[in-house]
Design a protein around this motif. Structure first.
Motif, PDB file in Angstrom:
ATOM      1  N   SER A 192      35.505  46.309  37.676  1.00 33.34           N
ATOM      2  CA  SER A 192      36.809  45.886  37.162  1.00 33.34           C
ATOM      3  C   SER A 192      37.857  46.895  37.612  1.00 33.34           C
ATOM      4  O   SER A 192      37.651  48.105  37.474  1.00 33.34           O
ATOM      5  CB  SER A 192      36.789  45.809  35.636  1.00 33.34           C
ATOM      6  N   ASN A 203      40.723  47.427  36.217  1.00 35.73           N
ATOM      7  CA  ASN A 203      41.327  48.047  35.035  1.00 35.73           C
ATOM      8  C   ASN A 203      40.382  47.908  33.844  1.00 35.73           C
ATOM      9  O   ASN A 203      39.806  46.838  33.613  1.00 35.73           O
ATOM     10  CB  ASN A 203      42.660  47.382  34.702  1.00 35.73           C
ATOM     11  N   TYR A 208      38.615  46.428  26.680  1.00 32.66           N
ATOM     12  CA  TYR A 208      39.117  45.465  27.666  1.00 32.66           C
ATOM     13  C   TYR A 208      38.644  45.875  29.051  1.00 32.66           C
ATOM     14  O   TYR A 208      38.677  47.056  29.413  1.00 32.66           O
ATOM     15  CB  TYR A 208      40.641  45.423  27.654  1.00 32.66           C
ATOM     16  N   ARG A 209      38.172  44.909  29.815  1.00 32.02           N
ATOM     17  CA  ARG A 209      37.947  45.128  31.243  1.00 32.02           C
ATOM     18  C   ARG A 209      38.479  43.920  32.002  1.00 32.02           C
ATOM     19  O   ARG A 209      38.303  42.765  31.591  1.00 32.02           O
ATOM     20  CB  ARG A 209      36.472  45.372  31.563  1.00 32.02           C
ATOM     21  N   SER A 210      39.154  44.175  33.109  1.00 32.24           N
ATOM     22  CA  SER A 210      39.775  43.101  33.879  1.00 32.24           C
ATOM     23  C   SER A 210      38.715  42.333  34.661  1.00 32.24           C
ATOM     24  O   SER A 210      37.523  42.662  34.639  1.00 32.24           O
ATOM     25  CB  SER A 210      40.830  43.680  34.813  1.00 32.24           C
ATOM     26  N   SER A 211      39.136  41.299  35.353  1.00 31.52           N
ATOM     27  CA  SER A 211      38.212  40.431  36.068  1.00 31.52           C
ATOM     28  C   SER A 211      37.423  41.204  37.112  1.00 31.52           C
ATOM     29  O   SER A 211      37.878  42.232  37.627  1.00 31.52           O
ATOM     30  CB  SER A 211      38.976  39.286  36.733  1.00 31.52           C
ATOM     31  N   PRO A 256      38.754  38.410  32.624  1.00 31.95           N
ATOM     32  CA  PRO A 256      38.757  39.609  31.777  1.00 31.95           C
ATOM     33  C   PRO A 256      37.947  39.418  30.501  1.00 31.95           C
ATOM     34  O   PRO A 256      37.919  38.329  29.917  1.00 31.95           O
ATOM     35  CB  PRO A 256      40.243  39.804  31.471  1.00 31.95           C
TER      36      PRO A 256
END
Length: 879
Positions: A777, A779, A800-803, A821
């Motif tokens: 990811s 971000n 949270y982790r992005s795609s 995400p």
């Protein structure tokens, strides 16, 4: 294989001085020569916390945060630690869950618990137990959820590696450290009970654990003993609805694309996990210490996966609509098409166990010299019985919607999918597999300390010899089609058919008839006979069988040094580790003779020698402001299965399985990574810090698995094999902040905050083509709000982790499988009934998260997945 251990009750508010608590909490592992690097961090942390003005009274959450901060500050390497709030009490239920809070670490949660762990988007990590290599059967690492947190003292995540550390990880090292009797001043005991409710599996599951420890002064010196036991039972329910990959649905010339199939998958499983750890320590005098310790775990995991595959029956009479602004199908109705409709139950039953024992000693010869040694043996085995049975139905009409309520929606107007008479048996899959692993591991270390006045402060040398064996095999000819004479009807076999689990959300077909998982195991021999096979499981497929032996010999040398640059003190280390790896691979390849694939035994021996230098510099700009530079080389060996010289072919059949094959590559080279980290760290309070780290990894010989189509004996197979790539790079930044707001008035000074953020960017070089890192990811961040005051403590955590790319070139179709995400929220609150008793209420998956992925672009969805929300109630008692 595995479960969440419960979050247990918080530490008593009874104060401890910072110096004493840290010395006790960080004292574990002083005997283990495999933990030399951890000893350095612990000793430095103790020194730091013993400095003037460190008489702040702390306990519980604050004490754990303060100890973790001291370890990070004083370590030579770039490290993040999570320390127990008190003996065996951590904020999460298993090691994988804990790691999800660490800067730069991402996890995935499925099948009832956190599972895979990546550091900075990379899976190439080493898992250690008390500084020793540990693994599961034929894998390279340990399944981290197998270790209950009640046994732990702390978890260390190393982003960089010193020369003394066990080689094998390009992403980093996760060192899981269990408790020892000399951690405590005398007798200590704790017991915890937990029950957790899961909303989708509709279960209430018990968990219980306890540890007892004591130390005595005897005529032969000081003696200590510790025993820990843990039992966990956990059920889970995961729900998936899916679209198949998009295809040209109206012919090759049409621009209109969409899925040919929609479907549901309902996962249900129950794990029973037993774990134990023990430790003995003997200190005959102040100069000598001897220890023996061990750890065992056994997991029984019985599961079922209920599939329904709904072909959309595309034909000239199909009526459809498009997603606005696209050429993607939104809805389709295919009347009188008799679409292919499959109900299937997969029923894997897994059993695994791992045992590790170690003995060792440490001798302080004099003020300058210390010698330590250790021998460890690990045994692990795993087996799986995995029957699958398919039913077919023949509804006249199907209606499908590719994206309703977030997933695939379909119905069968006028057709009853709950009537067993509307189904017939189709294909039986008689699958099984097993693997084993054993290793012997010996190491010795010598440390020479010439004093702290000169440039050189310490010299250390050591060696490690390890011998590892691994093997794996699975069934031959597991797919059994319906014989020419047919099989009995579904309705004629009592107990064969069951209603499926109910869907938690509305995706059209809410329930259907499916084979009963219990029937498949109890009556498997009867089914074999009905399908024209003799009773008893199929023999092993020789092409799946491999036996590997890997011998490694490593030596290292390292020095610590220090000097002043102008008025700035600088500390550093320089070292090199050289390892010789000899690998013997034994398996089978094959040749076709008159259309028959004949196995040919293959043996291959390879050897490599790798030198891994490492340099660290730490500038003490002020007592609280540190600048770091770390550079070094690391290697990662491919997993044992990737070396298998054979290729296993599955010609498919039954209308459900396409021709596929899986093979290995005995010529794979180790992955090499050159790593550089540059960090700035400001420790503005005992539990307050702000840190930033820039990092870069440059790769050589990175190993990937790729699927390509090959025609063998007239059949076109999708074959999956590993290979080395030319190179790749990964770079990014980590930011972290921690603080308790002790200066706020009244009850507000109980609040604290932990937050971290990681940005990553990188690619692999595949013959001049840049490809993405799987599971990376760009971000990711964590925000954890903390509270601790009087008898109350609590936390609210958001992750949270992005795609990210799940699979590159998915099924060889030319696009990547991409995951949306992932957002996760958990919470807990603890109340101390007394100094010795506490109760905790926690909620996992607070927001009832969903997992979504898609085929290349968002308008081509694949899965939407839903998981249990878990509410746990724990009671903890300690002495």
């Amino acid at each position: 294989m595995n479960h969440h251990t419960g979050r247990l009750a918080a530490h008593a508010a009874r104060p401890f001085t910072l110096k004493i608590s840290t010395a006790l909490l960080l004292g574990a592992g002083l005997l283990s020569s495999a933990s030399v690097w951890a000893q350095d961090a612990q000793a430095a942390a103790d020194k730091d916390q013993a400095a003037p003005l460190t008489t702040v009274q702390v306990s519980g959450v604050r004490r754990a945060a303060q100890s973790a901060q001291a370890i990070k500050k004083n370590s030579d390497e770039v490290i993040d630690s999570i320390v127990a709030e008190e003996a065996g009490k951590f904020p999460d239920k298993n090691v994988a869950e804990i790691l999800g809070r660490v800067s730069g670490v991402q996890i995935r949660r499925e099948f009832g618990e956190a599972s895979s762990v990546v550091i900075r988007g990379l899976s190439g990590l080493v898992t250690l137990l008390n500084g020793r290599e540990v693994y599961t059967s034929n894998s390279r690492s340990l399944y981290l959820a197998d270790i209950p947190t009640t046994m732990l003292q702390r978890v260390d995540v190393y982003k960089t590696q010193g020369a003394e550390m066990v080689e094998g990880g390009t992403a980093g090292v996760i060192d899981v450290r269990t408790a020892r009797p000399f951690d405590n001043k005398g007798f200590s005991a704790n017991i915890a009970g937990r029950v957790e409710n899961r909303d989708k599996s509709k279960t209430n599951d018990p968990q219980v654990s306890g540890t007892i420890s004591n130390r005595w002064t005897t005529g032969i010196g000081e003696v200590g003993a510790l025993l820990g036991l843990s039992y966990q039972k956990g059920n889970y329910h995961d729900e998936v609805t899916f679209n198949s990959p998009p295809e040209k649905v109206l012919g090759a010339a049409s621009p209109v694309t969409g899925p040919f199939d929609l479907g549901h998958v309902l996962y249900q499983g129950e794990r029973k996990r037993l774990a134990a750890n023990w430790a003995l320590q003997w200190r005959p005098n102040r100069e000598v210490e001897v220890f023996a310790e061990g750890w065992s775990t056994r997991i029984d995991h019985d599961a079922q996966r209920q599939f329904f595959v709904a072909n959309l029956g595309w034909n000239a009479g199909s009526q459809y609509t498009l997603i606005p602004g696209t050429n993607q199908i939104a809805t389709v109705t295919s009347p009188n098409s008799n679409p292919f409709s499959l109900s299937s139950t997969q029923a894997p039953n897994d059993d695994s166990e791992t045992h590790q024992g170690a003995i060792g000693a440490r001798w302080k010869v004099n003020e300058d010299w210390t010698v330590s040694t250790e021998f460890a043996r690990t045994n692990s085995k795993w087996k799986e019985e995995f029957p699958i049975l398919d039913f077919l139905a023949s509804p006249p009409t199907v209606h499908g919607e590719t994206y309703r309520n977030g997933g695939g929606y379909f119905t069968y107007p006028g057709y009853d999918m709950m009537n067993p008479a509307n189904f017939r048996m189709n294909t039986l899959f008689d699958n099984w597999s097993s693997s084993h692993g054993q290793s012997n591991d010996w190491r010795a270390d010598v440390v020479y300390n010439p004093g702290t006045d000169g440039f050189f402060r310490e010299f250390s040398f050591g060696t490690r010899i390890a011998k590892r064996k691994a093997s794996y095999q699975h069934e031959s000819n597991g797919l059994i089609a319906v014989p020419a004479g047919g099989v009995p009807s579904v309705a004629s076999l009592p107990g064969l058919s069951c209603p499926s689990m109910e869907m938690a959300n509305d995706y059209g077909l809410a329930q259907w008839q499916t084979p009963c998982a219990g029937y498949l195991h109890t009556n498997l021999d009867q089914l074999r006979v009905l399908f024209g096979r003799p009773a008893g499981r199929q023999p092993a497929d020789p092409f799946s069988l491999y036996k590997n032996q890997e011998d490694t010999t490593a030596i290292y040398g390292k020095t610590k040094f220090g000097f002043n640059l102008a008025a700035v003190p600088v500390e550093g280390t320089a070292g090199v580790r050289v390892v010789r790896t000899e690998l013997d691979v034994n398996g089978f390849n094959g040749v076709y003779t008159d259309g028959v694939l004949t196995p040919i035994a293959v043996s291959k021996s390879t050897s490599t020698t790798d030198a891994m230098p490492n340099l660290t510099l730490k500038a003490l700009l002020t007592p609280d402001l540190i600048a770091r530079f770390n550079a070094g080389k690391a290697i990662q060996r491919p997993v044992f299965g990737d070396f298998n010289p054979g290729t296993t072919y599955n010609a498919g059949g039954g209308g459900t399985v396409a021709p596929t094959a899986t093979g290995g590559n005995p010529d794979l080279k180790p992955i090499e990574s050159t790593n550089v980290d540059l960090a700035g760290e400001w420790y503005f309070a005992p539990t307050g810090s702000l840190t930033a780290t820039l990092f870069r990894h440059d790769f050589k010989n990175y190993v990937i698995r790729r699927s390509t189509f090959e025609t063998v004996n007239g059949i076109r197979y999708l074959i999956d094999r590993p290979r080395n790539l030319n190179g790749g790079e990964l770079k990014g930044v980590e930011l972290a902040y921690r603080q308790f707001y002790d200066w706020l008035p009244g009850w507000l000074n109980g609040f604290g905050l932990e937050a971290n953020y990681t940005y990553m960017k990188g690619h692999l070089d595949d013959e001049g083509v840049q490809t993405p890192f799987v599971n990376m990811s760009k971000n990711a961040y964590n925000v954890v709000a903390l509270y601790e005051r009087g008898p109350w403590s609590g936390r609210l955590a958001y992750n949270y982790r992005s795609s990210f790319v799940d699979t590159y070139n998915y099924r060889g179709l030319g696009f990547d499988l991409i995951v949306d995400p992932i957002k996760t929220a958990d919470a807990s609150i603890t109340y101390k009934i007394s100094d010795n008793v506490g109760v905790t209420l926690d909620v996992e998956n607070l927001t009832d998260r969903t997992y979504n992925d898609y085929h290349g672009i968002a308008s081509n969805p694949r899965d939407i997945r839903r998981y249990d929300r878990v509410i746990g109630l724990s009671l903890r008692w300690k002495l």
